[in-house]
Design a protein around this motif. Sequence first.
Motif, PDB file in Angstrom:
ATOM      1  N   LEU A   1      18.938  48.544 202.460  1.00 49.58           N
ATOM      2  CA  LEU A   1      18.707  49.184 203.755  1.00 49.58           C
ATOM      3  C   LEU A   1      17.223  49.239 204.085  1.00 49.58           C
ATOM      4  CD1 LEU A   1      21.306  52.115 203.670  1.00 49.58           C
ATOM      5  CD2 LEU A   1      21.430  49.964 204.933  1.00 49.58           C
ATOM      6  N   VAL A   2      16.400  49.463 203.067  1.00 50.02           N
ATOM      7  CA  VAL A   2      14.955  49.481 203.302  1.00 50.02           C
ATOM      8  C   VAL A   2      14.487  48.123 203.826  1.00 50.02           C
ATOM      9  CG1 VAL A   2      12.701  49.653 202.185  1.00 50.02           C
ATOM     10  CG2 VAL A   2      14.484  51.305 201.646  1.00 50.02           C
ATOM     11  N   THR A   3      15.008  47.058 203.228  1.00 46.29           N
ATOM     12  CA  THR A   3      14.605  45.713 203.645  1.00 46.29           C
ATOM     13  C   THR A   3      15.076  45.393 205.057  1.00 46.29           C
ATOM     14  OG1 THR A   3      14.679  44.943 201.354  1.00 46.29           O
ATOM     15  CG2 THR A   3      14.758  43.267 203.082  1.00 46.29           C
ATOM     16  N   ILE A   4      16.330  45.735 205.351  1.00 43.64           N
ATOM     17  CA  ILE A   4      16.911  45.363 206.641  1.00 43.64           C
ATOM     18  C   ILE A   4      16.376  46.241 207.771  1.00 43.64           C
ATOM     19  CG2 ILE A   4      19.060  45.242 207.953  1.00 43.64           C
ATOM     20  CD1 ILE A   4      20.492  44.501 205.385  1.00 43.64           C
ATOM     21  N   LEU A   5      16.238  47.527 207.537  1.00 47.57           N
ATOM     22  CA  LEU A   5      15.904  48.459 208.611  1.00 47.57           C
ATOM     23  C   LEU A   5      14.412  48.713 208.780  1.00 47.57           C
ATOM     24  CD1 LEU A   5      18.715  51.123 208.037  1.00 47.57           C
ATOM     25  CD2 LEU A   5      18.718  49.191 209.612  1.00 47.57           C
ATOM     26  N   ILE A   6      13.626  48.517 207.714  1.00 48.34           N
ATOM     27  CA  ILE A   6      12.217  48.902 207.782  1.00 48.34           C
ATOM     28  C   ILE A   6      11.284  47.714 207.593  1.00 48.34           C
ATOM     29  CG2 ILE A   6      10.421  50.298 206.682  1.00 48.34           C
ATOM     30  CD1 ILE A   6      12.568  52.368 206.055  1.00 48.34           C
ATOM     31  N   ILE A   7      11.498  46.952 206.530  1.00 49.00           N
ATOM     32  CA  ILE A   7      10.531  45.899 206.195  1.00 49.00           C
ATOM     33  C   ILE A   7      10.653  44.709 207.141  1.00 49.00           C
ATOM     34  CG2 ILE A   7       9.791  44.289 204.414  1.00 49.00           C
ATOM     35  CD1 ILE A   7      10.644  46.283 202.322  1.00 49.00           C
ATOM     36  N   LEU A   8      11.863  44.134 207.247  1.00 46.61           N
ATOM     37  CA  LEU A   8      12.025  42.909 208.034  1.00 46.61           C
ATOM     38  C   LEU A   8      11.661  43.064 209.508  1.00 46.61           C
ATOM     39  CD1 LEU A   8      15.170  40.966 206.752  1.00 46.61           C
ATOM     40  CD2 LEU A   8      12.774  40.263 206.749  1.00 46.61           C
ATOM     41  N   PRO A   9      12.099  44.127 210.203  1.00 48.03           N
ATOM     42  CA  PRO A   9      11.709  44.233 211.625  1.00 48.03           C
ATOM     43  C   PRO A   9      10.196  44.215 211.835  1.00 48.03           C
ATOM     44  CG  PRO A   9      13.475  45.767 211.126  1.00 48.03           C
ATOM     45  CD  PRO A   9      13.033  45.203 209.818  1.00 48.03           C
ATOM     46  N   GLN A  10       9.459  44.938 210.997  1.00 46.62           N
ATOM     47  CA  GLN A  10       8.002  44.959 211.144  1.00 46.62           C
ATOM     48  C   GLN A  10       7.376  43.627 210.735  1.00 46.62           C
ATOM     49  OE1 GLN A  10       6.019  48.810 210.040  1.00 46.62           O
ATOM     50  NE2 GLN A  10       7.963  49.162 209.007  1.00 46.62           N
ATOM     51  N   ALA A  11       7.910  43.007 209.683  1.00 42.67           N
ATOM     52  CA  ALA A  11       7.359  41.733 209.220  1.00 42.67           C
ATOM     53  C   ALA A  11       7.570  40.639 210.252  1.00 42.67           C
ATOM     54  CB  ALA A  11       8.001  41.347 207.887  1.00 42.67           C
ATOM     55  N   LEU A  12       8.766  40.557 210.814  1.00 39.84           N
ATOM     56  CA  LEU A  12       9.045  39.521 211.810  1.00 39.84           C
ATOM     57  C   LEU A  12       8.248  39.750 213.092  1.00 39.84           C
ATOM     58  CD1 LEU A  12      12.910  39.130 211.356  1.00 39.84           C
ATOM     59  CD2 LEU A  12      11.094  37.696 210.429  1.00 39.84           C
ATOM     60  N   ARG A  13       8.069  41.020 213.454  1.00 37.67           N
ATOM     61  CA  ARG A  13       7.278  41.308 214.643  1.00 37.67           C
ATOM     62  C   ARG A  13       5.830  40.852 214.465  1.00 37.67           C
ATOM     63  NH1 ARG A  13       7.209  47.454 216.251  1.00 37.67           N
ATOM     64  NH2 ARG A  13       9.448  46.991 216.290  1.00 37.67           N
ATOM     65  N   ALA A  14       5.310  40.977 213.266  1.00 39.85           N
ATOM     66  CA  ALA A  14       3.908  40.623 213.025  1.00 39.85           C
ATOM     67  C   ALA A  14       3.672  39.117 213.042  1.00 39.85           C
ATOM     68  CB  ALA A  14       3.452  41.207 211.683  1.00 39.85           C
ATOM     69  N   VAL A  15       4.711  38.334 212.766  1.00 41.32           N
ATOM     70  CA  VAL A  15       4.520  36.880 212.650  1.00 41.32           C
ATOM     71  C   VAL A  15       5.281  36.119 213.725  1.00 41.32           C
ATOM     72  CG1 VAL A  15       4.025  36.946 210.185  1.00 41.32           C
ATOM     73  CG2 VAL A  15       6.390  36.760 210.945  1.00 41.32           C
ATOM     74  N   ILE A  16       5.551  36.741 214.860  1.00 40.84           N
ATOM     75  CA  ILE A  16       6.225  36.039 215.959  1.00 40.84           C
ATOM     76  C   ILE A  16       5.461  34.790 216.381  1.00 40.84           C
ATOM     77  CG2 ILE A  16       6.811  36.209 218.409  1.00 40.84           C
ATOM     78  CD1 ILE A  16       7.837  38.990 217.913  1.00 40.84           C
ATOM     79  N   PRO A  17       4.133  34.834 216.566  1.00 43.73           N
ATOM     80  CA  PRO A  17       3.431  33.597 216.954  1.00 43.73           C
ATOM     81  C   PRO A  17       3.578  32.480 215.928  1.00 43.73           C
ATOM     82  CG  PRO A  17       2.037  35.513 217.328  1.00 43.73           C
ATOM     83  CD  PRO A  17       3.221  35.993 216.554  1.00 43.73           C
ATOM     84  N   ALA A  18       3.511  32.824 214.629  1.00 39.03           N
ATOM     85  CA  ALA A  18       3.652  31.800 213.592  1.00 39.03           C
ATOM     86  C   ALA A  18       5.066  31.224 213.570  1.00 39.03           C
ATOM     87  CB  ALA A  18       3.294  32.381 212.230  1.00 39.03           C
TER      88      ALA A  18
END
Length: 383
Positions: free
Chosen positions: A295-312
């Motif tokens: 749940l930590v990975t799906i709800l907290i880590i991944l949303p922020q990580a993907l948002r940070a690398v949208i241009p890449a």
Amino acid sequence: MTNPQLLWLRKNLFNTWYNSLLTIICIAFLIWLAKSIIIWTTTQAQWTVVQVNLRLFLVGRFPQSLYWRVWIVLAIASTLTAITWGVFSSKQHLTKRQIAVYTFIIAGFLMGLPGDLTSRSWLLLISILLAIGFGIGRKFPKIILPWLSLTWLLSFSLIIWLIGGGLGWQSVSTNSWNGLLLTLLMAAVSIVLSFPIGVLLALGRTSNLPIIRWFSILYIEIIRGLPLIGILFLAQVMLPLFLPVDLRLDRVVRAITGLVLFSAAYMAENVRGGLQAVWRGQVEAAKALGLNSLLVTILIILPQALRAVIPAIVGQFIGLFKDTSLLSLVGLVELTGISRSILAQPQFIGRYAEVYLFIGSIYWVFCYSMSLASRRLEKQISQ
């Protein structure tokens, strides 16, 4: 010209004598270049090669009696694109005049394309669907947004069924999937499949399990150390050797496998950069609240990580779309491959500039559209 504009020009372009000289030389060069391009485009270029072979560029040897399937696919994709655009621009204030101007420009462009009465009728219908879809997306963004991804996935399956046939409809061999149709299908399938695989590889590389971590590291580093054309040839030649004798994969499936394997490795590194940007204190706080690792990975880590690398990520998608041009080297007649076939026609030998300028403009339109959509998504998420 207002005073602020004069001040900006004086400060940035004419602040010193050598800067002023360089500005004048650049302006003169741009005027000469634009004049040469306009003269060549309007008086010297022979655009007959594009006009005569427009259907080959777009759909290749797809059966003409089944063009209605391609038109339905285009209508579905256009409507969903308009709805998506409306949803992500719902917070921006657009006047009725602006919407009317956009609608008029798009409809005029579509109706200006060459074609017979049937084609123009389909283009008029698609123009109407674009306006309706955009209006629906702007009016009901909160209702549509949760279902948007699922709708795209379901429509993707429908599009594959319409083009390939089967299940009671006449089947169309992949040998008849050519031109822009094949390019878009290959790019779309590869993007859809490589993204989740890349995310899993990125998570695997940061895993605490040694087997998963080392497998992910080896895969990523090996694939990134090989050229794409080599992977495409390996997928065409060696992939059947690992499958049962009675199982024969289609050339298109093998090419998609090569593109997915290649893109997933680079996608994994892009996502891993986003994972490293997430503050570890949030993970510890979530675990302190009783959330498990999944749940930590799906709800907290991944949303922020993907948002940070949208241009890449979007840059990777753009690169993958352009990399489909290499498929012509392994026997698939996509947009670049069909261009080579058209240039082999006796009456159009030597018309390289017109043909490659035309397909280059097609690549640019789709790549710029993806870039524009990513910027719109970033702005929407940051609000």
